[in-house]
Design an enzyme around this catalytic site. Sequence first.
Site, PDB file in Angstrom:
ATOM      1  N   SER A   1     -48.904 -35.472  32.404  1.00 22.79           N
ATOM      2  CA  SER A   1     -48.654 -36.072  33.716  1.00 22.79           C
ATOM      3  C   SER A   1     -47.432 -35.488  34.416  1.00 22.79           C
ATOM      4  O   SER A   1     -47.262 -35.699  35.625  1.00 22.79           O
ATOM      5  CB  SER A   1     -48.486 -37.588  33.567  1.00 22.79           C
TER       6      SER A   1
ATOM      7  N   GLU B   1       0.781  -1.230   0.000  1.00 17.80           N
ATOM      8  CA  GLU B   1       0.000   0.000   0.000  1.00 17.80           C
ATOM      9  C   GLU B   1       0.819   1.291   0.000  1.00 17.80           C
ATOM     10  O   GLU B   1       0.387   2.288  -0.570  1.00 17.80           O
ATOM     11  CB  GLU B   1      -0.933   0.000   1.226  1.00 17.80           C
TER      12      GLU B   1
END
Length: 789
Positions: free
Chosen positions: A463, A82
């Site tokens: 139940s 860069e």
Amino acid sequence: MKSLVFVAGLGVCGALLGTLALALAWPNLPDLSAMIDYRPRVPLRIYTSDNVLIGEFGEERRNVLRFNEIPDVMKSAILAAEDDRFYQHGGIDYAGVMRAVLANIVNMSKSQGASTITMQVARNFYLSSEKTYTRKFYELLLTFKIEATLTKDEILDLYMNQIYLGHRAYGFAAASRTYFGKPLGEITTAEAAMLAGIPKAPSRFNPIANMPRAKTRQAYVLGRMRDLGYLNEAEYQEALNQPIVLKSAPGTPAGGYAIHGEYVAELARQLLYSVYQDNIYSRGFNIYTTVDSKSQEAAYQAVREGILDYTRRAVYPGPEETIDLPEGVENDPARLDSILDTLQEKYQDSDDLYVGLVLSASPDKIVVARSSQQIVEVTDKSALKIVARGLAKNAKADVRIQRGSVVYVHKNGDHWEVINFPSVQAALVSVRPQDGAIKAMVGGFGFEEHFNRATQAWRQPGSAFKPFIYAAALERGLTPATQVSDEPFMLTAAQTGSKAWTPKNYGNTYEPMLTMRQGLYKSKNMVSIRIMQAVGPKYVQDYITRFGFDRSRNPAVLPLALGAGSVTPLQLAGGFAVFANGGYRVPPYLIDRVTDSSGKVIMQAKPVVAGDAAARAIDPRTAYVMNDMMRGVATSGTGSRVHRELKRNDIGGKTGTTNDSHDAWFAGFTPKLVSIAWMGFDRPRSLGSRETGGGAALPIWLDYMRVELKDQPETPPPSMPSGLSKINGDFYFDEFPPGQAVARVGLPLPSELNTASAEGADGIGDLLNQLNTQGSNPDLGARIDRVQF
């Protein structure tokens, strides 16, 4: 001479205009406080109690590093790619600027820039990326301001943590985890060069999106590193020839997570969102949940296997669809992969359940293509038996497995199987009864619908709800030894006020009389109904709110004795925790603490703890007796498989099966852990006439608890609370000793049955009023013997 004066005049005018522009623009430049006090947009992260990442929410994924933590090879690669003169120029590389200006003049467009790293930092923090001269002017001014304020190392540090690098990764530390599955400090030269090549075009040059272009950029960066002296020729060649292996780390968008905590993470996100709203996604909050990573993964695997086991038992419904597959297409890999790509977009894989295309099928072999390179053969007899009806010669068209059928395949141990994508669902939630901390939570087979059945599914508990009815009965004078009729009965529409009701025991088996303990062990519906009738539905409705159940979802009617109300699995876990911890209501909680991006604790849970007198929900004697009775259920009752397989005496529990087997439950606990397993369809329908809580939900519970209880010593039962006595092998409250406790709830007299109200409570209400006003009267035992169903 005149021309020189003219040129000088133009120069002065230009200088004046430049000075004026600078004077006007400089005050409008943004303040650099955002850089000096850099606070990146860090996503919300969610962890288990043992620091395993299970969720990340936010548009940007970051792992911020200090400058000295970034390896030199990464810095060198960035500078080579860069801005190789970064440490020499003052923010602007004038040679690069001139080169860009000439290119733009030649091309008659603003097509090329000469951005240095400092310029990119300025643009990333404050400016847009549009290619206009006005924006470029402001960028130049801001670049000078940055260079005058920050050191070179500080600027490079900002760049390396801020730059976007594709796949929602911001900064090179996040990119290293996203593409190579490793911390930035462990990358090689070749990998550093590939990462350094991404900023030029993150969406096109990242290796996941386009490996050939990423390799081209990598070669360019490596060449620059060699030319600039960062690499010698041997190092350059070694890096150039190193194979690149893509492997996304757990916790990244591409890599998934180390464990399956999707339901936990989403619930934690929702809870924090209710406090901070949208601000939670970029402030770097960290949520530390109460969930244990090993427990969570065990729960996930238990739920998955339980659902797959049910799916294997159920009738095979046929393939997902059948397409017209051209003959010989398997000899054209590109064409076959194209077909498979289209199908796999329509039918998604689910973890280890994979979409495939049948190439051939016969009763003894199915050949399935996952891709042109992955061909699966199903030959195991037990696997073929699962889909046998689809392989029969007379199979119906929508059931037949043939060439072109789209199916799911699954590796079951050492063999492959064809199995349909499950339509049934299940959930498991596990809490610590001492304080309600959630240790594991799985809300379904997968996370495709984002519907958490552990917290959002209101289902009939069947139940599994009976223990709460029995607990209420203990506090009203019944004992485990109270004898209760198990004979069938019917209420007419006139008696119920709505429609006739004929409750049944499972399997239509009845006995003349059972003790209350035996009725719980065998999960007898007739016994539970008569107990509730004796206690009074309104009293039961009030009583169950002590466990955290909603009054509005559990009406005061006799069917509540069979679990006809509505609960969530998490709510049921909280209810059973009251039994497990000796009678204290400890609301379940998920979030232990929340920290900000600096690690400071901003929220800390303060759970209710068992033992706090203010949390007392039920009589400690009731909790003790119910624990004893439910340990019997897990030893010799409907849950006896628990004792057979785990061989422990410190487990209590209760199976649950609703009417027509719409829901299957198992609720089980030790003094240290409560776990609830549920199975059913999202749109309630029968699981099958032979499916019960003990057969469908209990295996899920067992698979999970087998992991949780491994190498854990048994917990001995607590000492008997004061005010409770054990006489002739059973328990009695001191205020209800033998002869004064309710001895029997017997067979009905028709004349008394007709006095029952629509909810079945009024007829017995007067009787219980007598019990309350007359105290311990031995005659009442005989009287209750005559007020029964």
